[in-house]
Design an enzyme around this catalytic site. Structure first.
Site, PDB file in Angstrom:
ATOM      1  CG  HIS A   7      -4.166  -3.811   2.964  1.00 29.70           C
ATOM      2  ND1 HIS A   7      -4.033  -3.346   4.257  1.00 29.70           N
ATOM      3  CD2 HIS A   7      -4.099  -2.707   2.183  1.00 29.70           C
ATOM      4  CE1 HIS A   7      -3.895  -2.031   4.259  1.00 29.70           C
ATOM      5  NE2 HIS A   7      -3.945  -1.618   2.999  1.00 29.70           N
ATOM      6  CD  GLU A  28      -3.457  -7.219   5.659  1.00 22.49           C
ATOM      7  OE1 GLU A  28      -4.278  -6.332   5.959  1.00 22.49           O
ATOM      8  OE2 GLU A  28      -2.677  -7.095   4.685  1.00 22.49           O
ATOM      9  CB  CYS A  43      -0.974  -0.039   1.176  1.00 25.22           C
ATOM     10  SG  CYS A  43      -2.383   1.079   0.985  1.00 25.22           S
TER      11      CYS A  43
END
Length: 415
Positions: free
Chosen positions: A401, A403, A317
């Protein structure tokens, strides 16, 4: 007012202030009339009549001059921020505690929020950094086995403003058409609409260093892993690597996923000198997610420049955008950004599509990147750059992202 309830159950009729001559003629049908009235005698005597429901007591004033009346929950007062919309269906607690939302009002497009309450496990940081929460409908009850408190109590404790009973669809359409807008949220009746409008037009988020306000202040070791019940990818971890993670607003689940894959993690502040990070002899350096404009943090870009080529690096990001600038590319502010857990991305190398979780208002201009830098991922909604690689310098990054907290786990393949 007179309400009429008609029996048998196969025919139910509600009538207000009306006679039922055609139905009463039939002896098989029984009519029960109930009179409802409200007495304002006590209230009138006191001079105040209290309504049994909450009325509009808040305003969201946007810089385009529009005023949106709403009902408040959480903290009270007046707050300014950039209004963005998030299309996630779940995970509002992760969104509330994502440091990347610093300085922003988050409008949830999913209308029903608060039904699962909040819990201790879904925190992405130690506090809420967003300016406020805008929703359509606030759940009046909670139902989840992990719930410890209501969303309203949670926001009140953390001094975060929230509003509901506002037309979130209309505001979202406005943001999509006109782009992200600065807004002022207020519960203070003494402030006029004109005052709030002036506040919105005199504040800007562009060019502001928001990273320094969300980063840690001292290095620390992270050891917590993803809990076994939630570890969806628990194959063999292999060799242990030492990772130095720059905290530009890092989320806890990024660290948990790295730890679950066997990494030893040292988290350092955003202004940590590159030379000190390299002295730790890391196997890799992570530049994390974070809020705001990458062009507003030239010190972070210089840090990235001084590490690239001396250790393998990975950016997420904000880290991806800083790498883009450090490699000689440019970044730009998007019209309304990407915020949500349902963004399709094409993984060019693997020739597959991944549904990703995203939260950013800036992007890397791929045409500005030097020769040798490869675009590895593309956002399928608008064609923007979603991933980079520079094999010669052991550099790779993702705009989204991996995750995915909250969001799908398509990108957590362990590769």
């Amino acid at each position: 007012m007179e309400l009429a309830f008609v029996n048998p159950s196969s025919a139910t009729l509600f009538a207000a202030n009306k006679a039922l001559p055609s139905l009463v003629k039939h002896s098989s049908i029984k009519v029960l009339s109930v009179r409802c009235s409200s007495s304002s005698t006590a209230g009138a005597a006191a001079g105040v009549v209290e309504r049994p429901w909450k009325t509009s007591d808040a305003r969201l004033v946007l810089e385009d001059g529009s005023v949106w009346k709403a009902k408040s929950f959480g903290a009270t007062g007046t707050q300014v921020g950039e209004v963005v919309f998030n299309t996630s269906l779940t995970g509002y607690q992760e969104i509330l505690t994502d440091p990347s939302y610093a300085g922003q009002f988050v409008l949830m497009t999913n209308p029903h929020i608060g039904n699962t309450g909040v819990n201790l496990d879904d925190e992405e940081s130690m506090q809420c950094f967003l300016a406020g929460l805008v929703i359509k409908s606030l759940s009046i009850c909670t139902s989840n086995w992990r719930c410890t408190k209501t969303l309203e109590d949670y926001l009140t404790e953390r001094n975060i403003m929230g509003i509901y009973d506002v037309d979130t669809r209309a505001i979202t359409r406005r943001l999509r058409q006109d782009g992200s807008l600065i807004g002022v949220l207020s519960t203070e009746e003494v402030k006029s609409d004109e005052e709030l409008l002036e506040m919105s037009r005199s504040w800007d988020i562009v060019g502001v260093d928001l990273i320094s306000g969300v980063s840690c202040t001292e290095p620390y070791e992270w050891v917590d892993r993803t809990k076994p019940d939630w570890d969806f990818n628990n194959e063999g971890r292999g060799e242990v690597f030492h990772v130095v993670a720059y905290d530009f607003g890092i989320k806890h689940n990024i660290l948990r996923r790295l730890a679950s894959y066997g990494c030893k993690i040292t988290v350092v502040p955003s202004n940590w000198p590159a030379s000190e990070a390299l002295k730790m002899n890391p196997d890799g350096v992570l530049f994390s997610n974070g809020p705001g404009d990458p062009s507003a943090v030239p010190y972070a870009v210089e840090t990235v420049k001084n590490i690239v080529g001396k250790a393998p690096v990975f950016g997420i990001c904000m880290g991806h955008q800083l790498l883009g600038q450090a490699l000689g590319g440019k970044t730009f502010k998007m019209k309304f950004g990407h915020h949500g857990g349902n963004h399709p991305v094409r993984n060019i190398r693997a020739n597959r599509v991944e549904i990703s979780a995203q939260n950013h208002n800036y992007a890397v201009d791929p045409t500005s990147l030097p020769e040798g830098v490869e675009v590895t991922h593309v956002n399928l909604n608008d064609g923007s750059c979603a991933g980079l690689a520079f094999p010669a310098l052991k550099v790779m990054s993702l705009q989204y992202h991996p995750e995915a907290s909250p969001g799908p786990h398509d990108s957590d393949s362990g590769n």
